[in-house]
Design an enzyme around this catalytic site. Structure first.
Site, PDB file in Angstrom:
ATOM      1  N   PRO A  22     -10.388   3.898  -1.455  1.00  8.65           N
ATOM      2  CA  PRO A  22     -10.076   3.671  -2.874  1.00  8.65           C
ATOM      3  C   PRO A  22      -9.371   2.324  -3.023  1.00  8.65           C
ATOM      4  O   PRO A  22      -8.153   2.262  -3.136  1.00  8.65           O
ATOM      5  CB  PRO A  22      -9.142   4.845  -3.205  1.00  8.65           C
ATOM      6  CG  PRO A  22      -8.498   5.199  -1.903  1.00  8.65           C
ATOM      7  CD  PRO A  22      -9.466   4.840  -0.812  1.00  8.65           C
ATOM      8  N   MET A  23     -10.156   1.258  -3.018  1.00 11.18           N
ATOM      9  CA  MET A  23      -9.583  -0.097  -3.032  1.00 11.18           C
ATOM     10  C   MET A  23      -9.239  -0.491  -4.455  1.00 11.18           C
ATOM     11  O   MET A  23     -10.125  -0.613  -5.303  1.00 11.18           O
ATOM     12  CB  MET A  23     -10.595  -1.087  -2.462  1.00 11.18           C
ATOM     13  CG  MET A  23     -10.948  -0.843  -1.015  1.00 11.18           C
ATOM     14  SD  MET A  23     -12.242  -1.974  -0.474  1.00 11.18           S
ATOM     15  CE  MET A  23     -13.699  -1.272  -1.233  1.00 11.18           C
ATOM     16  N   GLY A  43     -10.094   1.154   9.346  1.00 16.73           N
ATOM     17  CA  GLY A  43      -9.533  -0.108   9.832  1.00 16.73           C
ATOM     18  C   GLY A  43     -10.486  -0.858  10.733  1.00 16.73           C
ATOM     19  O   GLY A  43     -10.615  -0.534  11.907  1.00 16.73           O
ATOM     20  N   GLY A  44     -11.190  -1.823  10.146  1.00 14.89           N
ATOM     21  CA  GLY A  44     -12.058  -2.691  10.941  1.00 14.89           C
ATOM     22  C   GLY A  44     -13.460  -2.159  11.170  1.00 14.89           C
ATOM     23  O   GLY A  44     -14.253  -2.795  11.867  1.00 14.89           O
ATOM     24  N   THR A  75     -13.454  -2.835   3.431  1.00 13.29           N
ATOM     25  CA  THR A  75     -13.999  -4.196   3.348  1.00 13.29           C
ATOM     26  C   THR A  75     -15.524  -4.206   3.328  1.00 13.29           C
ATOM     27  O   THR A  75     -16.132  -4.950   2.553  1.00 13.29           O
ATOM     28  CB  THR A  75     -13.487  -5.025   4.552  1.00 13.29           C
ATOM     29  OG1 THR A  75     -12.053  -4.945   4.571  1.00 13.29           O
ATOM     30  CG2 THR A  75     -13.904  -6.466   4.426  1.00 13.29           C
ATOM     31  N   HIS A  80      -3.217  -3.117   2.289  1.00 14.57           N
ATOM     32  CA  HIS A  80      -1.886  -2.683   2.733  1.00 14.57           C
ATOM     33  C   HIS A  80      -1.976  -1.687   3.874  1.00 14.57           C
ATOM     34  O   HIS A  80      -2.954  -0.946   3.991  1.00 14.57           O
ATOM     35  CB  HIS A  80      -1.105  -2.128   1.532  1.00 14.57           C
ATOM     36  CG  HIS A  80      -0.724  -3.229   0.601  1.00 14.57           C
ATOM     37  ND1 HIS A  80      -1.502  -3.569  -0.483  1.00 14.57           N
ATOM     38  CD2 HIS A  80       0.298  -4.105   0.633  1.00 14.57           C
ATOM     39  CE1 HIS A  80      -0.956  -4.619  -1.090  1.00 14.57           C
ATOM     40  NE2 HIS A  80       0.141  -4.959  -0.434  1.00 14.57           N
TER      41      HIS A  80
HETATM   42  C1  LIG Z   1      -9.479  -4.918  -1.119  1.00 10.46           C
HETATM   43  C2  LIG Z   1      -8.766  -3.724  -0.594  1.00 10.46           C
HETATM   44  C3  LIG Z   1      -7.998  -2.953  -1.442  1.00 10.46           C
HETATM   45  C4  LIG Z   1      -7.359  -1.808  -0.954  1.00 10.46           C
HETATM   46  N1  LIG Z   1      -6.670  -1.028  -1.829  1.00 10.46           N
HETATM   47  C5  LIG Z   1      -6.159   0.143  -1.392  1.00 10.46           C
HETATM   48  C6  LIG Z   1      -5.588   1.054  -2.328  1.00 10.46           C
HETATM   49  O1  LIG Z   1      -5.544   0.801  -3.529  1.00 10.46           O
HETATM   50  N2  LIG Z   1      -5.115   2.236  -1.842  1.00 10.46           N
HETATM   51  C7  LIG Z   1      -5.177   2.551  -0.507  1.00 10.46           C
HETATM   52  O2  LIG Z   1      -4.757   3.614  -0.126  1.00 10.46           O
HETATM   53  N3  LIG Z   1      -5.697   1.694   0.379  1.00 10.46           N
HETATM   54  C8  LIG Z   1      -6.209   0.514  -0.032  1.00 10.46           C
HETATM   55  N4  LIG Z   1      -6.787  -0.323   0.882  1.00 10.46           N
HETATM   56  C9  LIG Z   1      -6.806   0.056   2.319  1.00 10.46           C
HETATM   57  C10 LIG Z   1      -7.916   1.045   2.588  1.00 10.46           C
HETATM   58  O3  LIG Z   1      -7.498   2.325   2.187  1.00 10.46           O
HETATM   59  C11 LIG Z   1      -8.386   1.144   4.052  1.00 10.46           C
HETATM   60  O4  LIG Z   1      -7.326   1.523   4.875  1.00 10.46           O
HETATM   61  C12 LIG Z   1      -8.993  -0.131   4.586  1.00 10.46           C
HETATM   62  O5  LIG Z   1      -9.894  -0.687   3.683  1.00 10.46           O
HETATM   63  C13 LIG Z   1      -9.715   0.145   5.902  1.00 10.46           C
HETATM   64  O6  LIG Z   1      -9.962  -1.034   6.577  1.00 10.46           O
HETATM   65  P1  LIG Z   1     -11.276  -1.928   6.349  1.00 10.46           P
HETATM   66  O7  LIG Z   1     -11.052  -2.648   5.068  1.00 10.46           O
HETATM   67  O8  LIG Z   1     -11.285  -2.830   7.539  1.00 10.46           O
HETATM   68  O9  LIG Z   1     -12.462  -1.020   6.284  1.00 10.46           O
HETATM   69  C14 LIG Z   1      -7.446  -1.468   0.419  1.00 10.46           C
HETATM   70  C15 LIG Z   1      -8.225  -2.261   1.264  1.00 10.46           C
HETATM   71  C16 LIG Z   1      -8.879  -3.377   0.781  1.00 10.46           C
HETATM   72  C17 LIG Z   1      -9.742  -4.179   1.719  1.00 10.46           C
END
Ligand SMILES: Cc1cc2nc3c(=O)[nH]c(=O)nc-3n(C[C@H](O)[C@H](O)[C@H](O)COP(=O)(O)O)c2cc1C
Length: 344
Positions: A11-12, A195-196, A218, A161
């Site tokens: 949920p970005m 994550g990744g 991502t 975060h």
């Molecule tokens: C652009 C962006 C926005 C994010 N916003 C949130 C958020 O609003 N709430 C949350 O729990 N995690 C947020 N995350 C972290 C994600 O929940 C998740 O841990 C992360 O995307 C996983 O890593 P990855 O981006 O390498 O797949 C965000 C990540 C990104 C990249």
């Protein structure tokens, strides 16, 4: 409670809307809408959430209001006021099947929220699971204590975060899995790895580490259905060597004036002009001034692009359906490779 599917979108905030979440669920994954971080009465984020839920319901063509909406909603609990009073009624009415909580101020802040969900679940025959994102073994233990159904185990390669002090999923996930077993909850708790992870190799590796499924953030930004600006998508596509192109730091929030996070969190974003200037010795105040000036002038190059260390392997913008189909197909090849390697 329904088990979570193999592939889930994070949920970005700003990017995971009703359109993206519906596309992910329609393609056989599980979609999350980012619900926001301000849930106080009259917050515009509540109206926006309702709008995105309506959009998802319409895309998924679920006409009866009593039918479950097979998506979830994420709430940033760093500012948890109003979640119980203002958000849960919206989610119950929408009959979402997942609620995601992450980044509490204190370890036990999720307790009252999860208790309220459990009461509503019981009273309304509501089929909903509570997902809690955790970045340390201790946070995972706390999440279990307050009643999480699904642990999203977030490693330090993640975009956005995360825990300032934490391991990547290769070390974190097995240790969380062991802890869940030790407290006797492995039969009832699902583990998702985050994550990744951007492709089938990461998915298969996560399953090998003990996950029941994965969360990707991502990777979903670089999809047709994601409403992220083209500049963000292009920066993700053009990045190489993800560990060098991104950095985990509290400074990104300082630059964009969102530095309200507890000290135990930081965030990973693409290294852009702001971070480079800071690393070159320019004072925070001046970097913030330049950031704000660019924003006022509508210039995108100083916008902080939160992204994970997996970006180096993201080469193409694809539809969500194509992404999931490719991952499923390539996962089978990866498993064959593993079997060959072990002579199975
Ligand atoms: C652009 C962006 C926005 C994010 N916003 C949130 C958020 O609003 N709430 C949350 O729990 N995690 C947020 N995350 C972290 C994600 O929940 C998740 O841990 C992360 O995307 C996983 O890593 P990855 O981006 O390498 O797949 C965000 C990540 C990104 C990249």
């Amino acid at each position: 409670m329904s088990p979570p599917p193999l592939i889930v979108n994070a949920p970005m905030y700003g990017y995971a809307d009703g359109q993206l979440a519906a596309a992910v669920s329609a393609a056989g994954g599980y979609g999350f809408i980012a619900g926001g971080y301000n849930f106080t009465t009259n917050s515009p984020q509540l109206d926006k959430l309702q709008h995105e839920l309506d959009t998802a319901r319409s895309i998924l063509q679920i006409t009866s209001p009593d039918d479950p909406l097979p998506i979830g909603v994420g709430c940033l609990t760093v500012q948890a006021d109003g979640i119980i009073q203002n958000v849960l009624p919206i989610l119950l009415k929408a009959r979402v099947t997942g609620i995601w909580l992450s980044f509490p101020q204190h370890g036990t802040d999720h307790g009252p929220i999860i208790t309220a969900v459990q009461e509503l679940r019981q009273a309304n025959a509501w089929d909903v699971s509570v997902y809690v994102q955790v970045g340390t073994v201790n946070a995972a233990r706390e999440a279990l204590e307050v009643g999480a159904d699904v642990l999203v185990v977030q490693g330090s390669d993640a975009g956005g975060h995360q825990w300032a002090q934490g391991a990547s999923i290769i070390a974190l996930l097995p240790e969380v899995g062991d802890m869940v077993r030790e407290v006797g909850k492995s039969a009832e708790i699902r583990l998702l790895a985050a994550g990744g992870i951007v492709d089938a190799r990461g998915v298969v590796a996560a399953i090998a580490l003990g996950a029941d499924g994965v969360v990707m953030g991502t990777r979903f930004i670089a999809t047709v259905e994601c409403s992220a600006p083209d500049t963000a998508k292009q920066q993700i596509l053009s990045a190489v060597d993800g560990g060098s192109a991104t950095v985990k730091s509290r400074k990104h929030d300082v630059f964009q004036s969102t530095d309200f996070w507890p000290i135990r969190y930081d965030g990973r974003a693409i290294i852009g002009p702001c971070y480079k200037e800071y690393a070159g010795g320019i004072a925070d105040e001046e970097v913030i001034r330049r950031h704000n000036e660019a924003k006022e002038n509508g210039e995108a190059e100083r916008t902080i692009i939160w992204a994970g260390a997996g970006i180096g392997s993201i080469r193409k913008i694809v539809s969500v359906a194509e992404l999931l189909q490719t991952i499923y197909a390539e996962s089978k090849l990866a498993v064959t490779r593993l079997n060959d390697a072990f002579g199975i």
